[in-house]
Design a protein around this motif. Structure first.
Motif, PDB file in Angstrom:
ATOM      1  N   THR A 291       6.914  -1.986   6.841  1.00  0.00           N
ATOM      2  CA  THR A 291       6.443  -1.597   8.265  1.00  0.00           C
ATOM      3  C   THR A 291       6.401  -0.068   8.377  1.00  0.00           C
ATOM      4  N   GLY A 292       6.480   0.680   7.404  1.00  0.00           N
ATOM      5  CA  GLY A 292       6.373   2.099   7.466  1.00  0.00           C
ATOM      6  C   GLY A 292       5.541   2.778   6.647  1.00  0.00           C
ATOM      7  N   GLY A 293       5.651   4.190   6.421  1.00  0.00           N
ATOM      8  CA  GLY A 293       5.026   4.688   5.385  1.00  0.00           C
ATOM      9  C   GLY A 293       5.633   4.693   4.026  1.00  0.00           C
ATOM     10  N   THR A 294       5.035   5.469   2.967  1.00  0.00           N
ATOM     11  CA  THR A 294       5.574   5.348   1.610  1.00  0.00           C
ATOM     12  C   THR A 294       6.947   5.771   1.367  1.00  0.00           C
ATOM     13  N   LEU A 295       7.508   6.849   1.970  1.00  0.00           N
ATOM     14  CA  LEU A 295       8.799   7.390   1.813  1.00  0.00           C
ATOM     15  C   LEU A 295       9.682   6.323   2.394  1.00  0.00           C
ATOM     16  N   ARG A 296       9.400   5.591   3.593  1.00  0.00           N
ATOM     17  CA  ARG A 296      10.131   4.612   4.314  1.00  0.00           C
ATOM     18  C   ARG A 296      10.239   3.618   3.293  1.00  0.00           C
ATOM     19  N   ALA A 297       9.174   3.117   2.880  1.00  0.00           N
ATOM     20  CA  ALA A 297       9.138   1.582   2.012  1.00  0.00           C
ATOM     21  C   ALA A 297       9.899   2.009   0.746  1.00  0.00           C
ATOM     22  N   VAL A 298       9.700   3.154   0.009  1.00  0.00           N
ATOM     23  CA  VAL A 298      10.349   3.397  -1.114  1.00  0.00           C
ATOM     24  C   VAL A 298      12.076   3.349  -0.827  1.00  0.00           C
ATOM     25  N   CYS A 299      12.614   4.083   0.061  1.00  0.00           N
ATOM     26  CA  CYS A 299      13.829   3.861   0.619  1.00  0.00           C
ATOM     27  C   CYS A 299      14.350   2.591   0.707  1.00  0.00           C
ATOM     28  N   LEU A 300      13.761   1.749   1.408  1.00  0.00           N
ATOM     29  CA  LEU A 300      14.079   0.699   1.894  1.00  0.00           C
ATOM     30  C   LEU A 300      14.041  -0.709   0.676  1.00  0.00           C
ATOM     31  N   LEU A 301      13.024  -0.165  -0.100  1.00  0.00           N
ATOM     32  CA  LEU A 301      12.899  -1.014  -1.388  1.00  0.00           C
ATOM     33  C   LEU A 301      14.396  -0.837  -2.407  1.00  0.00           C
ATOM     34  N   THR A 302      14.505   0.437  -2.289  1.00  0.00           N
ATOM     35  CA  THR A 302      15.717   0.822  -3.204  1.00  0.00           C
ATOM     36  C   THR A 302      17.065   0.258  -2.553  1.00  0.00           C
ATOM     37  N   ALA A 303      17.199   0.436  -1.259  1.00  0.00           N
ATOM     38  CA  ALA A 303      18.181  -0.164  -0.591  1.00  0.00           C
ATOM     39  C   ALA A 303      18.418  -1.626  -0.720  1.00  0.00           C
ATOM     40  N   SER A 304      17.022  -2.562  -0.576  1.00  0.00           N
ATOM     41  CA  SER A 304      16.979  -3.857  -0.954  1.00  0.00           C
ATOM     42  C   SER A 304      17.642  -4.309  -2.552  1.00  0.00           C
TER      43      SER A 304
ATOM     44  N   GLN B  96       0.812  -1.033  -0.005  1.00  0.00           N
ATOM     45  CA  GLN B  96       0.158   0.039   0.046  1.00  0.00           C
ATOM     46  C   GLN B  96       0.908   1.338  -0.185  1.00  0.00           C
ATOM     47  N   GLY B  97       0.469   2.097  -0.657  1.00  0.00           N
ATOM     48  CA  GLY B  97       1.185   3.523  -0.949  1.00  0.00           C
ATOM     49  C   GLY B  97       2.389   3.642  -1.604  1.00  0.00           C
ATOM     50  N   VAL B  98       2.971   2.608  -2.218  1.00  0.00           N
ATOM     51  CA  VAL B  98       4.055   2.357  -2.950  1.00  0.00           C
ATOM     52  C   VAL B  98       3.734   2.606  -4.595  1.00  0.00           C
ATOM     53  N   PRO B  99       4.495   3.623  -5.143  1.00  0.00           N
ATOM     54  CA  PRO B  99       4.013   3.731  -6.485  1.00  0.00           C
ATOM     55  C   PRO B  99       4.498   2.580  -7.474  1.00  0.00           C
ATOM     56  N   HIS B 100       3.662   2.070  -8.259  1.00  0.00           N
ATOM     57  CA  HIS B 100       4.089   0.850  -9.139  1.00  0.00           C
ATOM     58  C   HIS B 100       5.252   1.300 -10.104  1.00  0.00           C
ATOM     59  N   GLY B 101       5.318   2.447 -10.459  1.00  0.00           N
ATOM     60  CA  GLY B 101       6.428   2.709 -11.298  1.00  0.00           C
ATOM     61  C   GLY B 101       7.825   2.723 -10.739  1.00  0.00           C
ATOM     62  N   LEU B 102       7.800   2.379  -9.316  1.00  0.00           N
ATOM     63  CA  LEU B 102       9.345   2.214  -8.864  1.00  0.00           C
ATOM     64  C   LEU B 102       9.901   0.757  -9.343  1.00  0.00           C
ATOM     65  N   ALA B 103       9.120  -0.160  -9.360  1.00  0.00           N
ATOM     66  CA  ALA B 103       9.514  -1.443 -10.175  1.00  0.00           C
ATOM     67  C   ALA B 103      10.423  -1.243 -11.261  1.00  0.00           C
ATOM     68  N   PRO B 104       9.925  -0.700 -12.378  1.00  0.00           N
ATOM     69  CA  PRO B 104      10.797  -0.425 -13.496  1.00  0.00           C
ATOM     70  C   PRO B 104      12.141   0.393 -13.142  1.00  0.00           C
ATOM     71  N   LEU B 105      11.850   1.329 -12.284  1.00  0.00           N
ATOM     72  CA  LEU B 105      13.052   2.185 -11.975  1.00  0.00           C
ATOM     73  C   LEU B 105      14.011   1.192 -11.081  1.00  0.00           C
ATOM     74  N   LEU B 106      13.497   0.254 -10.158  1.00  0.00           N
ATOM     75  CA  LEU B 106      14.776  -0.600  -9.589  1.00  0.00           C
ATOM     76  C   LEU B 106      15.420  -1.259 -10.518  1.00  0.00           C
ATOM     77  N   LEU B 107      14.751  -1.670 -11.710  1.00  0.00           N
ATOM     78  CA  LEU B 107      15.368  -2.833 -12.885  1.00  0.00           C
ATOM     79  C   LEU B 107      16.537  -1.704 -13.227  1.00  0.00           C
ATOM     80  N   VAL B 108      16.111  -0.510 -13.738  1.00  0.00           N
ATOM     81  CA  VAL B 108      17.106   0.477 -14.135  1.00  0.00           C
ATOM     82  C   VAL B 108      18.349   0.526 -13.249  1.00  0.00           C
ATOM     83  N   LEU B 109      18.064   0.490 -12.008  1.00  0.00           N
ATOM     84  CA  LEU B 109      19.040   0.769 -10.950  1.00  0.00           C
ATOM     85  C   LEU B 109      19.835  -0.499 -11.014  1.00  0.00           C
ATOM     86  N   ASN B 110      19.467  -1.566 -11.229  1.00  0.00           N
ATOM     87  CA  ASN B 110      20.183  -2.833 -11.461  1.00  0.00           C
ATOM     88  C   ASN B 110      20.879  -2.952 -12.326  1.00  0.00           C
TER      89      ASN B 110
END
Length: 402
Positions: free
Chosen positions: A291-304, A233-247
């Motif tokens: 376990t947190g809000g949107t910003l926390r989730a985005v940061c942790l998913l990027t770190a992961s 919840q609250g995590v933008p779906h557009g983050l997925a392709p951006l994380l693939l680009v990061l990879n």
């Protein structure tokens, strides 16, 4: 050979990103038919790795590579000729078989060409491969803006043409010499005048089994992260392709520099310990992202994503070295073919493991990362005795490349 890899991956990037859409909108297949086609062709492709390796031990490597590229080209062009499901299934299976076999033989070629510098060569090769894949994907995305059947067909034709070009470029390549190992053990010696058989080598088979688990990072990016984001919840779906680009960007930028930490067999084995930490941290950060809000989730998913990418690069360095160091020279192709089964097998078990982690929630991701970390420790212990009995000294080999 680096140019050949680049062109090969451009073609694969063109097709991989649109294959499902092609079969759906051009061939008119149902979702169930597309899923079955992918599963069956992938299962048949598993045989390509050991089959290609076995053939390469008996025939000139460059000629086998050319034959495989021609086979892949024919399979791609054949898909354009029919919408009949059994034929599409057969042609896709042939293409998958050729793809897995050529992947193993390209690694074998690099091993023979680079000699003792094989880890760095493979790192450069992987960087070039990622760049080609990304370029092919971008070209496919641009072509899909047209949204026409003709655009889909041209992308598939481009995939086939890339294999034709690769075959032509491979023709003038010199046949690489086999590696000579100065020190060999009784384990490496042929029995009864025959090459060693990887299927009777329990240590190598156990090593391949652990490799299947370590290759699960691939499924994390293809299935795990997108699905986890889609159900968060609250995590933008557009983050997925951006994380693939990061990879992709991390691999292009860091794979070669990281390779210097695994330029010897002992160093590669020692990398398994930081690799286990990277896998554990990747799973833990995925768990905490829920376990947190949107910003926390985005940061942790990027770190992961960054941590799993680091694990991917470290494992690539370790895998390139150990898969060769544990194999006898008189059957190197056959052994690398069996090693190729690990990557193929994880494509089957990976989706199940990742979806199980997602279904279990944060605890599932923690267990996922911890399991792979423990497997790293098991592999570290597993290969120790074999490597201690087989001190390696591989002289550099220089072969002109085209």
């Amino acid at each position: 050979m680096l140019l050949i890899t680049f062109l090969d991956r451009i073609g694969s990037g063109l097709w991989a990103s649109v294959s499902v859409l092609y079969f759906t909108y051009v061939s008119g297949l149902s979702i169930a038919q597309v899923g079955t086609l992918a599963a069956v062709s992938g299962a048949i492709g598993i045989a390509g790795a050991p089959l290609g390796g076995r053939i390469a031990d008996r025939f000139p490597l460059t000629r086998v590579l050319i034959a495989l590229q021609v086979l892949r080209a024919l399979a791609s062009f054949a898909l354009l000729t029919t919408d009949h499901y059994p034929l599409l299934l057969a042609y896709s299976a042939v293409g998958s078989l050729g793809d897995r076999a050529s992947s193993v033989l390209t690694k074998l070629y690099a091993t023979r060409v680079a000699g003792a510098d094989r880890v760095r060569y493979q790192a450069v090769n992987r960087t070039v491969s990622n760049a080609g894949w990304a370029l092919g994907g971008l070209a496919a995305a641009a072509a899909l803006t047209l949204g026409t059947t003709t655009a889909y067909c041209w992308l598939l034709a481009g995939d086939g043409l890339s294999f034709v070009m690769v075959a032509l470029l491979t023709l003038p390549c010199a046949e690489p010499p086999s590696i000579t190992r100065i020190a060999a053990t009784a384990d490496d010696a042929p029995r009864n005048g025959r090459p060693a058989n990887p299927w009777r080598d329990r240590t190598y088979l156990a090593y391949v089994a652990t490799e299947t688990v370590l290759f699960l990072d691939d499924t994390v990016f293809k299935i795990g992260l997108p699905l986890w984001i889609a159900h968060s919840q609250g995590v933008p779906h557009g983050l997925a392709p951006l994380l693939l680009v990061l990879n992709n960007l991390m691999v292009v930028a860091l794979q070669v520099p990281l390779a210097r930490y695994g330029t010897s067999t002992a160093a590669a084995r020692n990398l398994l310990l930081p690799l286990s930490v990277a896998f554990a941290l990747g799973g833990i950060t995925m768990a905490f992202s829920a376990t947190g809000g949107t910003l926390r989730a985005v940061c942790l998913l990027t770190a992961s994503a960054a941590t799993f990418t680091l694990a991917e690069m470290l494992h690539a360095t370790v895998s390139w070295e150990l898969s060769v160091a544990l194999a006898p020279d008189n059957a190197l192709g056959a052994y690398l073919g069996v090693h190729g089964l690990a990557q193929s097998a994880q494509r089957s078990i990976g989706p199940l493991a990742v979806t199980a982690a997602i279904a279990t929630g944060p605890l599932g991701w923690t267990l996922f990362g911890t399991t792979i970390a423990l497997t790293c420790a098991i592999q570290h212990r597993l290969v120790r005795d074999r490597l201690q009995r087989s001190p390696l000294s591989v002289p550099p080999v220089t072969v002109s490349e085209h």
